[in-house]
Write an enzyme that holds these catalytic residues in place. Structure first.
Site, PDB file in Angstrom:
ATOM      1  N   SER A   1       0.810  -1.212   0.000  1.00 15.33           N
ATOM      2  CA  SER A   1       0.000   0.000   0.000  1.00 15.33           C
ATOM      3  C   SER A   1       0.849   1.271   0.000  1.00 15.33           C
ATOM      4  O   SER A   1       1.591   1.522  -0.937  1.00 15.33           O
ATOM      5  CB  SER A   1      -0.957  -0.042   1.200  1.00 15.33           C
ATOM      6  OG  SER A   1      -1.899   0.975   1.162  1.00 15.33           O
TER       7      SER A   1
ATOM      8  N   ASP B   1      -6.047   1.954  -3.437  1.00 11.77           N
ATOM      9  CA  ASP B   1      -7.312   1.766  -2.722  1.00 11.77           C
ATOM     10  C   ASP B   1      -7.662   2.998  -1.895  1.00 11.77           C
ATOM     11  O   ASP B   1      -8.710   3.046  -1.252  1.00 11.77           O
ATOM     12  CB  ASP B   1      -7.303   0.498  -1.856  1.00 11.77           C
ATOM     13  CG  ASP B   1      -6.256   0.513  -0.747  1.00 11.77           C
ATOM     14  OD1 ASP B   1      -5.445   1.458  -0.695  1.00 11.77           O
ATOM     15  OD2 ASP B   1      -6.255  -0.437   0.055  1.00 11.77           O
TER      16      ASP B   1
END
Length: 451
Positions: A102, A246
């Protein structure tokens, strides 16, 4: 959280905490476990990855493990986490794997496992994976002869996801100047294609990944570059993603950051006005800003608060049928379209609100006044004892009474450290510091802290 898997997968420094051997074992277990569930049919597992140098190594290790256990591995190549979730749930895969850490630096990596419904993997299965990694559940048989799995190039799955994103737009983006900060991560392979197809004048920055520059001074965790770009190049709006896309934060036409709380407000108000906000409720975490709640109260929009983590936000939304929720960090979930945070979907829904209301993002977001926030971590001997101490509770009650409807205090334990977090939001930094320090003083006077 388990020994290896946290709230967002098995994450750590590549070949230090998260090793290639462990990735192979995860592949071995998932191929075997979902093969058992497939009742004689060939198990199909789809894999995506971000742009880190180590993602290729982990991809090959996972594929080796999966195919050795008899599963077929379908490769989306460099793509976003939400695209893996979309492909899993729409194309009947047994599960999906995303290789990404991430927003972490390039030398970290992670393995996120997504179940057949496109949601984060159940704790019960994570426990089984961890037991296998620790050698507690015995050996798994190797597939032989015609039962050995194969690898399939599945770039077409990512292309279908891009088509799906394009289909979500309610009107053309023609005439809008949009800047996209791709964080030198997964978004570089998806986001610009979507905005170009919708007619925007699209300007992508940080879209040249080299394996080492993911999240480096760019993206949603370093948004200053996008702010400067939007102002200097007269953009209508800018969107910044993190490494696996995301998350999304926005920058308005004036170069001001529009964080996840303000995005929730802008989209929530628009959805309410158009009869789309199911239950008239937005799901937030306890860390959303007090200013968001004041603005939602003014608009007559209900809200619920969960523990920190998009996992808990989605659980609440799924249980209650709510359609909008998220975190200040930019994990926003539109459950009508997705089962996880999707930064590109978030940017599309912000564009929808702007276009349908014919208003700038700056004007819409200015309706939320973000309150100053002070957060201090205090190391304590026992988190539960510190939080339950009567004098500490009394100090918190005193702060709550003093703030009234002009702020709030939050006392919560860290999930991983012997730390109590004391957070106050109020009208000024001085008030915040005063009240935070008053509670910390009581913790120290009670002998609860570690000096």
């Amino acid at each position: 959280m388990g020994k290896y898997f946290g709230t967002d997968g098995f994450r750590g420094e590549a070949n230090v905490t998260l090793t290639v051997d462990k990735a192979f074992q995860v592949g071995r277990f998932l191929g075997w476990y979902y093969g058992q569930q497939a009742r004689g049919e060939v198990c199909r597992i789809v894999i995506g990855k971000d742009t880190r140098r180590s993602s290729y190594m982990f991809e090959y290790a996972l594929v080796a493990g999966l195919t050795a256990s008899g599963a077929d591995a379908y490769l989306l190549h460099v793509t976003t986490t939400p695209s893996v979730s979309y492909v899993v749930r729409t194309e009947q895969f047994d599960c999906g794997i995303m290789i990404s850490a991430s927003h972490n630096p390039y030398y970290d990596n992670g393995i996120k496992v997504i179940n057949g419904s496109g949601e984060k993997l159940e704790e019960s299965v994570i426990e089984k994976i961890e037991a296998y990694l620790d050698g507690e559940s015995g050996e798994i048989p190797l597939a032989e002869r015609d039962r050995i799995g194969r690898t399939v190039d599945y770039a077409a799955g990512r292309n279908r996801y891009i088509g799906y994103l394009i289909s979500l737009a309610t009107r053309s983006f023609k005439g809008k100047r949009v800047a996209l900060d791709c964080s030198n991560g997964s978004a570089f392979s998806v986001a610009k294609n979507v905005f170009d197809a919708l007619g925007a004048e699209t300007y992508a920055i940080n879209d040249q990944p080299d394996g080492f520059n993911i999240n480096t001074d760019c993206g949603s965790t370093h948004i200053e570059g996008l702010q400067k770009y939007v102002v200097e190049h007269h953009m209508d709006v800018g969107f910044a993603y993190d490494g696996d896309a995301d998350r999304c934060l926005a920058v308005d036409e004036n170069g001001e950051v529009v964080d996840g709380d303000r995005i929730l407000y802008v989209c929530g108000k628009y959805m309410k006005e158009n009869g789309m906000l199911v239950g008239n409720t937005i799901v937030t975490t306890v860390m959303s800003n007090f200013g968001l709640y004041k603005a939602l109260d003014r608009e007559g929009i209900r809200y619920e608060k969960t523990a920190v983590g998009d996992k808990y936000v989605y659980e609440n939304m799924s249980k209650n049928g709510y359609v909008l929720g998220g975190e200040q960090s930019g994990h926003i979930i539109f459950s009508k379209y997705e089962t996880t945070g999707d930064g590109i979907v978030t940017s599309l829904k912000v564009m929808e609100a702007m276009l349908e209301k014919k208003e700038s993002l700056g004007k819409m977001a200015a309706e939320v006044t973000i309150y100053p926030q002070v957060l201090k971590n205090v190391r304590v001997k026992d988190k539960n004892e510190a939080q339950a101490d009567p004098e500490v509770q009394k100090a918190v009650e005193n702060v709550t009474a003093a703030l009234g409807d002009t702020g709030r205090i939050l006392l919560r334990p860290s999930g991983t450290e012997p730390v109590i977090r004391v957070m106050v939001e109020a009208e000024t930094d001085e008030i915040c510091h005063m009240h935070v320090d008053s509670v910390i003083r009581v913790l120290k006077e009670r002998g609860l802290t570690i000096e």
